[in-house]
Design an enzyme around this catalytic site. Structure first.
Site, PDB file in Angstrom:
ATOM      1  N   CYS A 135     -20.752  -8.316 -16.219  1.00  0.00           N
ATOM      2  CA  CYS A 135     -20.617  -9.485 -15.334  1.00  0.00           C
ATOM      3  C   CYS A 135     -21.201  -9.158 -13.963  1.00  0.00           C
ATOM      4  CB  CYS A 135     -19.151  -9.881 -15.196  1.00  0.00           C
ATOM      5  SG  CYS A 135     -18.925 -11.228 -14.017  1.00  0.00           S
ATOM      6  N   HIS A 147     -18.495  -9.328 -11.107  1.00  0.00           N
ATOM      7  CA  HIS A 147     -17.356  -8.395 -11.084  1.00  0.00           C
ATOM      8  C   HIS A 147     -17.722  -6.971 -11.485  1.00  0.00           C
ATOM      9  CE1 HIS A 147     -15.612 -12.480 -11.489  1.00  0.00           C
ATOM     10  NE2 HIS A 147     -14.848 -12.006 -10.534  1.00  0.00           N
ATOM     11  N   CYS A 180     -14.687 -12.441 -19.892  1.00  0.00           N
ATOM     12  CA  CYS A 180     -14.676 -11.676 -18.639  1.00  0.00           C
ATOM     13  C   CYS A 180     -13.336 -11.929 -17.958  1.00  0.00           C
ATOM     14  CB  CYS A 180     -15.810 -12.100 -17.718  1.00  0.00           C
ATOM     15  SG  CYS A 180     -15.687 -11.313 -16.086  1.00  0.00           S
ATOM     16  N   CYS A 230     -13.714 -13.259 -14.300  1.00  0.00           N
ATOM     17  CA  CYS A 230     -13.988 -14.704 -14.198  1.00  0.00           C
ATOM     18  C   CYS A 230     -12.897 -15.529 -14.885  1.00  0.00           C
ATOM     19  CB  CYS A 230     -15.315 -15.063 -14.882  1.00  0.00           C
ATOM     20  SG  CYS A 230     -16.750 -14.250 -14.206  1.00  0.00           S
ATOM     21  N   HIS A 278     -13.214 -19.387   0.593  1.00  0.00           N
ATOM     22  CA  HIS A 278     -11.983 -20.180   0.517  1.00  0.00           C
ATOM     23  C   HIS A 278     -11.784 -20.967   1.814  1.00  0.00           C
ATOM     24  CE1 HIS A 278     -10.584 -16.706  -2.237  1.00  0.00           C
ATOM     25  NE2 HIS A 278     -10.845 -17.743  -3.021  1.00  0.00           N
ATOM     26  N   LYS A 297     -24.936 -10.699  -1.163  1.00  0.00           N
ATOM     27  CA  LYS A 297     -23.571 -11.144  -1.444  1.00  0.00           C
ATOM     28  C   LYS A 297     -22.574 -10.316  -0.643  1.00  0.00           C
ATOM     29  CE  LYS A 297     -20.395 -12.442  -4.988  1.00  0.00           C
ATOM     30  NZ  LYS A 297     -19.971 -12.517  -6.330  1.00  0.00           N
ATOM     31  N   LYS A 320     -16.408  -6.164  -0.475  1.00  0.00           N
ATOM     32  CA  LYS A 320     -15.771  -4.999   0.162  1.00  0.00           C
ATOM     33  C   LYS A 320     -16.544  -3.736  -0.168  1.00  0.00           C
ATOM     34  CE  LYS A 320     -11.063  -6.786   0.313  1.00  0.00           C
ATOM     35  NZ  LYS A 320      -9.780  -6.809  -0.386  1.00  0.00           N
ATOM     36  N   HIS A 353     -10.926 -15.237   1.254  1.00  0.00           N
ATOM     37  CA  HIS A 353     -12.206 -14.847   1.853  1.00  0.00           C
ATOM     38  C   HIS A 353     -12.862 -16.048   2.542  1.00  0.00           C
ATOM     39  CE1 HIS A 353     -14.208 -16.742  -1.538  1.00  0.00           C
ATOM     40  NE2 HIS A 353     -13.678 -15.888  -2.405  1.00  0.00           N
TER      41      HIS A 353
END
Length: 484
Positions: free
Chosen positions: A146, A149, A127, A130, A24, A299, A302, A21
């Site tokens: 979380c 996620h 989690c 994570c 990165h 944030k 998708k 993404h």
């Protein structure tokens, strides 16, 4: 201890449970700037990146896709390699935690840490998203779900190996406070110090094999697998051939380790503990960047339909425009927003109008008034101390601001001097001086841009350095109408 002529920079290792993404991509580019700048200063560089390929969430993703885990990691690791190539990243190493060499060395490290490893029962929260153990306080604060996620934490009770991290908290704190181990920016440094002052607990560093068998087996106990984070952190020294290889002796400690803020604790509290237990130096700097949000600080994801791939931006606008935007317009010391409209506005105003147009105007006038011949180019005379300081502190946005001040200053000089008016007056000696000074400024700007926008910088330098300018030049950044 690395010598001053050697320079070692790393990125963190992204998980291969999904496609790369924007975060990165930005991290790869930031580390690349540091590596290119060090090479430009005649240092021997090792720039390492790679992929983190063990753990339950990768096993979970492979199961979901009904494919062998190794096949999934091969496909997704290659996607990161492809992106790195597309972004013109100059890494020297690419490590995969499934590499045999990494696994062998990780076992060696475990053996060396044995004096600080003991068995105990872990009871608490985990989690999988994570790949992280969560404290009671954190679970309560997030209502058991979380936020990153959107999944509930799992309650675990299992016998694991623990690492005596608490033993090293005083030394880690001292090294951060006296800046022999620098965490930048200060917000992240303070975050780590607050964590240490609250007390570092010993950490679980393995999982039972019957719960998870995708990972590196614990030496001497094949019922346990090394905890993914514990083993992945080791990559920064296994990639140098720790403990016996000359690269480790020559390049460790790392000059800069570039990471995202979500993994600050692992790199500035746990990783130093591992290194102290191994009796080796801590990195000089851990630089912690922020996140890229959609407009309004939302944030990207998708599920929200606002995710943008790095490939789509590079394919539409070019690699150097991508590098420029994310280095200059996402704050180096915080979070920042991305939108197509904002990107295009920056492209047109700063890259096309300011940089591209200045190069275009200068070459056109040298061709028109001097037949493409520049003559003697005076040496650059700008003070670049601020640029150097910002780069050494990973303040990429401010370093580029210094360069842009020079570009704007040169545009102002052209408008004030009016070379076209000097040409009409017939004072060709003065005109020659003005055009040579403009050329000198652009050569310096090209040189300062080399770590940031290597292709563009090379084009600028190649255009002027021979003293003769080509008749036909393609604009560096043709203005764009909004791309649908």
């Amino acid at each position: 201890m690395s010598t001053k002529d050697n320079y070692y920079v790393t990125t963190s290792l992204p998980y291969v449970n999904g496609a790369p993404h924007l975060g990165h991509a930005m991290e790869f580019v930031m580390a690349d700037v540091l590596a290119r700048y060090a090479r430009k200063n005649k240092k021997k560089v090792i720039f390492s990146t790679g992929t983190d390929e063990h753990g339950s969430k990768i096993a979970e993703k492979a199961k979901e896709k009904n494919m062998p885990i190794k096949e999934l990691t091969d496909i997704n690791s290659q996607a990161f390699k492809d992106l790195i190539k597309k972004l013109n990243i100059s890494n020297d190493r690419f490590i995969r935690t499934t590499d045999a060499g990494h696994q062998q060395r990780a076992k060696l490290i475990w053996e060396k840490l044995k004096k600080d490893i003991y068995k105990n029962t872990y009871i608490g929260w985990y989690c999988t998203g994570c790949e992280e153990y969560k404290s009671e306080a954190h679970v309560k604060e997030t209502n058991g779900v979380c936020p990153d996620h959107n999944r509930k934490y799992e309650r675990l009770e299992e016998e694991n190996y623990f690492f005596a991290l608490s033993k090293y908290q005083g030394v880690i704190k001292e090294k951060i406070e006296n800046s022999s181990f620098r965490v930048i920016p200060d917000t992240r440094r303070n975050e780590t110090l607050a964590l240490i002052r609250g007390g570092l607990e010993d950490i679980s560093i393995s999982r039972p094999k019957d719960k998870l068998d995708w990972g590196i087996p614990v030496p001497g106990d094949d019922t346990q697998i090394m905890y993914v984070w514990f083993e992945a952190l080791m990559n920064y020294i296994t990639v140098l051939g720790y403990p016996e290889h000359k690269d480790f002796a020559d390049f460790w400690p790392a000059n800069v380790q570039v990471i995202g803020k979500g993994i600050n604790r692992f790199h500035t509290a746990i990783w130093p503990g591992i290194l102290l237990a191994l009796e080796i130096d801590l990195p000089q700097i851990v630089y912690v960047h922020g996140y890229i949000n959609a407009v309004g600080g939302q944030k990207m994801s998708k599920s929200l339909g606002n995710a943008v791939t790095p490939d789509s931006i590079v394919d539409t606008y070019g690699v150097d425009a991508f590098r420029y935007f994310f280095l200059r317009h996402i704050p180096s010391y915080g979070d920042g927003d991305y939108s197509r409209e904002r990107f295009e506005a920056v492209f047109n105003s700063e890259l096309a109008n300011e940089l591209g147009n200045t190069v275009q105007r200068t070459t056109a006038m040298i061709n028109q008034y001097q037949g493409g011949i520049i003559g003697d180019i005076p040496p650059a005379e700008h003070d670049i101390a601020e640029y150097i300081k910002h780069l050494e502190n990973c303040h990429f946005d401010l370093a580029l601001e210094v360069v842009w001040q020079q570009i704007r200053g040169l545009n102002q000089y052209i408008d004030e001097q009016k070379p076209w008016t000097i040409a009409k007056s017939g004072d060709m000696d003065h005109l020659k001086e003005v055009l040579a000074y403009m050329t000198s400024c652009l050569l310096e700007i090209g040189d300062l841009l080399l770590p940031f926008m290597p292709e563009t910088a090379e084009k600028i330098i190649t255009t002027f350095k021979s003293g003769v300018v080509a008749k036909e030049l393609t604009p560096l950044f043709p203005r764009i109408e909004s791309v649908k």
